[in-house]
Design a protein around this motif. Structure first.
Motif, mmCIF file in Angstrom:
data_model
loop_
_atom_site.group_PDB
_atom_site.id
_atom_site.type_symbol
_atom_site.label_atom_id
_atom_site.label_comp_id
_atom_site.label_asym_id
_atom_site.label_seq_id
_atom_site.Cartn_x
_atom_site.Cartn_y
_atom_site.Cartn_z
ATOM 1 N N GLN A 1 0.837 -1.191 0.000
ATOM 2 C CA GLN A 1 0.000 0.000 0.000
ATOM 3 C C GLN A 1 0.877 1.247 0.000
ATOM 4 O O GLN A 1 1.859 1.317 0.737
ATOM 5 N N VAL A 2 0.497 2.211 -0.840
ATOM 6 C CA VAL A 2 1.247 3.445 -1.006
ATOM 7 C C VAL A 2 0.320 4.635 -0.783
ATOM 8 O O VAL A 2 -0.816 4.655 -1.269
ATOM 9 N N GLN A 3 0.822 5.608 -0.057
ATOM 10 C CA GLN A 3 0.092 6.848 0.154
ATOM 11 C C GLN A 3 0.840 8.001 -0.507
ATOM 12 O O GLN A 3 2.064 8.085 -0.402
ATOM 13 N N LEU A 4 0.100 8.888 -1.160
ATOM 14 C CA LEU A 4 0.671 10.053 -1.820
ATOM 15 C C LEU A 4 0.088 11.307 -1.191
ATOM 16 O O LEU A 4 -1.130 11.432 -1.078
ATOM 17 N N VAL A 5 0.947 12.222 -0.795
ATOM 18 C CA VAL A 5 0.520 13.467 -0.168
ATOM 19 C C VAL A 5 1.090 14.642 -0.942
ATOM 20 O O VAL A 5 2.306 14.777 -1.056
ATOM 21 N N GLU A 6 0.202 15.492 -1.463
ATOM 22 C CA GLU A 6 0.603 16.655 -2.248
ATOM 23 C C GLU A 6 0.659 17.907 -1.379
ATOM 24 O O GLU A 6 -0.038 18.019 -0.370
ATOM 25 N N SER A 7 1.456 18.860 -1.830
ATOM 26 C CA SER A 7 1.514 20.166 -1.192
ATOM 27 C C SER A 7 1.949 21.197 -2.225
ATOM 28 O O SER A 7 2.482 20.841 -3.277
ATOM 29 N N GLY A 8 1.707 22.465 -1.927
ATOM 30 C CA GLY A 8 2.193 23.540 -2.767
ATOM 31 C C GLY A 8 1.164 24.250 -3.613
ATOM 32 O O GLY A 8 1.487 25.258 -4.255
ATOM 33 N N GLY A 9 -0.063 23.759 -3.639
ATOM 34 C CA GLY A 9 -1.094 24.430 -4.405
ATOM 35 C C GLY A 9 -1.480 25.757 -3.776
ATOM 36 O O GLY A 9 -1.129 26.054 -2.643
ATOM 37 N N GLY A 10 -2.208 26.564 -4.547
ATOM 38 C CA GLY A 10 -2.633 27.850 -4.037
ATOM 39 C C GLY A 10 -3.164 28.746 -5.120
ATOM 40 O O GLY A 10 -3.455 28.306 -6.235
ATOM 41 N N LEU A 11 -3.293 30.023 -4.782
ATOM 42 C CA LEU A 11 -3.810 31.048 -5.680
ATOM 43 C C LEU A 11 -2.688 31.975 -6.101
ATOM 44 O O LEU A 11 -1.976 32.526 -5.257
ATOM 45 N N VAL A 12 -2.525 32.139 -7.410
ATOM 46 C CA VAL A 12 -1.512 33.041 -7.949
ATOM 47 C C VAL A 12 -2.095 33.840 -9.098
ATOM 48 O O VAL A 12 -3.098 33.453 -9.701
ATOM 49 N N GLN A 13 -1.450 34.956 -9.409
ATOM 50 C CA GLN A 13 -1.835 35.752 -10.559
ATOM 51 C C GLN A 13 -1.210 35.190 -11.829
ATOM 52 O O GLN A 13 -0.191 34.507 -11.784
ATOM 53 N N ALA A 14 -1.847 35.471 -12.951
ATOM 54 C CA ALA A 14 -1.290 35.059 -14.231
ATOM 55 C C ALA A 14 0.149 35.544 -14.363
ATOM 56 O O ALA A 14 0.471 36.682 -14.024
ATOM 57 N N GLY A 15 1.003 34.649 -14.857
ATOM 58 C CA GLY A 15 2.415 34.953 -14.978
ATOM 59 C C GLY A 15 3.244 34.533 -13.785
ATOM 60 O O GLY A 15 4.479 34.529 -13.863
ATOM 61 N N GLY A 16 2.587 34.160 -12.703
ATOM 62 C CA GLY A 16 3.285 33.751 -11.499
ATOM 63 C C GLY A 16 3.724 32.306 -11.533
ATOM 64 O O GLY A 16 3.562 31.602 -12.533
ATOM 65 N N SER A 17 4.266 31.849 -10.397
ATOM 66 C CA SER A 17 4.821 30.504 -10.302
ATOM 67 C C SER A 17 4.342 29.792 -9.052
ATOM 68 O O SER A 17 4.029 30.422 -8.035
ATOM 69 N N LEU A 18 4.294 28.481 -9.132
ATOM 70 C CA LEU A 18 4.033 27.608 -8.004
ATOM 71 C C LEU A 18 4.911 26.383 -8.129
ATOM 72 O O LEU A 18 5.260 25.978 -9.239
ATOM 73 N N ARG A 19 5.240 25.788 -6.989
ATOM 74 C CA ARG A 19 5.986 24.544 -6.963
ATOM 75 C C ARG A 19 5.181 23.509 -6.189
ATOM 76 O O ARG A 19 4.932 23.681 -4.998
ATOM 77 N N LEU A 20 4.771 22.452 -6.871
ATOM 78 C CA LEU A 20 4.033 21.368 -6.255
ATOM 79 C C LEU A 20 4.986 20.258 -5.844
ATOM 80 O O LEU A 20 5.954 19.972 -6.548
ATOM 81 N N SER A 21 4.689 19.632 -4.713
ATOM 82 C CA SER A 21 5.482 18.515 -4.242
ATOM 83 C C SER A 21 4.569 17.365 -3.876
ATOM 84 O O SER A 21 3.435 17.568 -3.449
ATOM 85 N N CYS A 22 5.075 16.152 -4.031
ATOM 86 C CA CYS A 22 4.333 14.955 -3.678
ATOM 87 C C CYS A 22 5.286 13.966 -3.035
ATOM 88 O O CYS A 22 6.325 13.639 -3.618
ATOM 89 N N ALA A 23 4.916 13.490 -1.863
ATOM 90 C CA ALA A 23 5.724 12.521 -1.142
ATOM 91 C C ALA A 23 4.988 11.191 -1.061
ATOM 92 O O ALA A 23 3.831 11.139 -0.638
ATOM 93 N N ALA A 24 5.655 10.130 -1.470
ATOM 94 C CA ALA A 24 5.098 8.784 -1.393
ATOM 95 C C ALA A 24 5.618 8.078 -0.159
ATOM 96 O O ALA A 24 6.801 8.183 0.183
ATOM 97 N N SER A 25 4.739 7.352 0.502
ATOM 98 C CA SER A 25 5.132 6.597 1.678
ATOM 99 C C SER A 25 4.397 5.263 1.694
ATOM 100 O O SER A 25 3.445 5.051 0.944
ATOM 101 N N GLY A 26 4.832 4.373 2.565
ATOM 102 C CA GLY A 26 4.234 3.063 2.674
ATOM 103 C C GLY A 26 5.222 1.967 2.333
ATOM 104 O O GLY A 26 6.430 2.188 2.296
ATOM 105 N N SER A 27 4.692 0.790 2.070
ATOM 106 C CA SER A 27 5.523 -0.370 1.767
ATOM 107 C C SER A 27 5.838 -0.402 0.275
ATOM 108 O O SER A 27 5.223 -1.137 -0.497
ATOM 109 N N ILE A 28 6.808 0.402 -0.129
ATOM 110 C CA ILE A 28 7.181 0.535 -1.533
ATOM 111 C C ILE A 28 8.420 -0.299 -1.818
ATOM 112 O O ILE A 28 9.497 -0.009 -1.304
#
Length: 119
Positions: A1-28
Motif C-alpha cells: 500500500q502506497v500513500q501520496l501526499v501533495e503540497s504547494g497548491g494555491g492562488l496566484v496571478q497570471a504569470g506567477g509561479s508555483l511549486r508542487l510537491s508529492c511525497a510517497a510513503s508506505g511499503s514501496i
C-alpha cells in the motif's frame, strides 16, 4: 500500500509561479514512475507531466517550456515547478504513482491540490 501526499497548491496571478510537491510513503518495493495530472470542472483528467525511474520525462504540450518535473528517488518524492502560469492552468492537480507494493503493481493517486490562476 502506497500513500501520496501533495503540497504547494494555491492562488496566484497570471504569470506567477508555483511549486508542487508529492511525497510517497508506505511499503514501496519499487517505484516505476511518478507524475502529475490535472482536472477542472466538466473536463477529463489529463496528464501534465511524468517522470520514470531512470529520469525520462514527458509533458503535455501546454506544459512544455513552462513546467519542469523532477524527482528525488531516495525520498520517493516528485516535484513540479510551474512557471508563467495561465488562467487555463486552473485545476485540481493530482499526484500519480505506479509502484510495486504488497506483491503487485498498482496505480496510486493523491487527494489533489487546487491550483487557481487569476487574471
Amino acid at each position: 500500500q502506497v500513500q501520496l501526499v501533495e503540497s504547494g497548491g494555491g492562488l496566484v496571478q497570471a504569470g506567477g509561479s508555483l511549486r508542487l510537491s508529492c511525497a510517497a510513503s508506505g511499503s514501496i518495493f519499487s517505484m516505476s514512475r511518478m507524475g502529475w495530472y490535472r482536472q477542472s470542472p466538466g473536463k477529463q483528467r489529463d496528464l501534465v507531466a511524468i517522470i520514470t525511474s531512470d529520469g525520462n520525462t514527458n509533458y503535455a504540450d501546454s506544459a512544455k517550456g513552462r513546467f519542469t518535473i523532477s524527482r528525488d528517488s531516495a525520498k520517493n518524492t516528485v516535484n513540479l515547478q510551474m512557471n508563467s502560469l495561465r488562467p487555463e492552468d486552473t485545476a485540481v492537480h493530482y499526484c500519480y504513482a505506479f509502484a510495486f507494493s504488497d506483491r503487485r503493481w498498482s496505480e496510486y493517486w493523491g487527494q489533489g491540490t487546487q491550483v487557481t490562476v487569476s487574471s
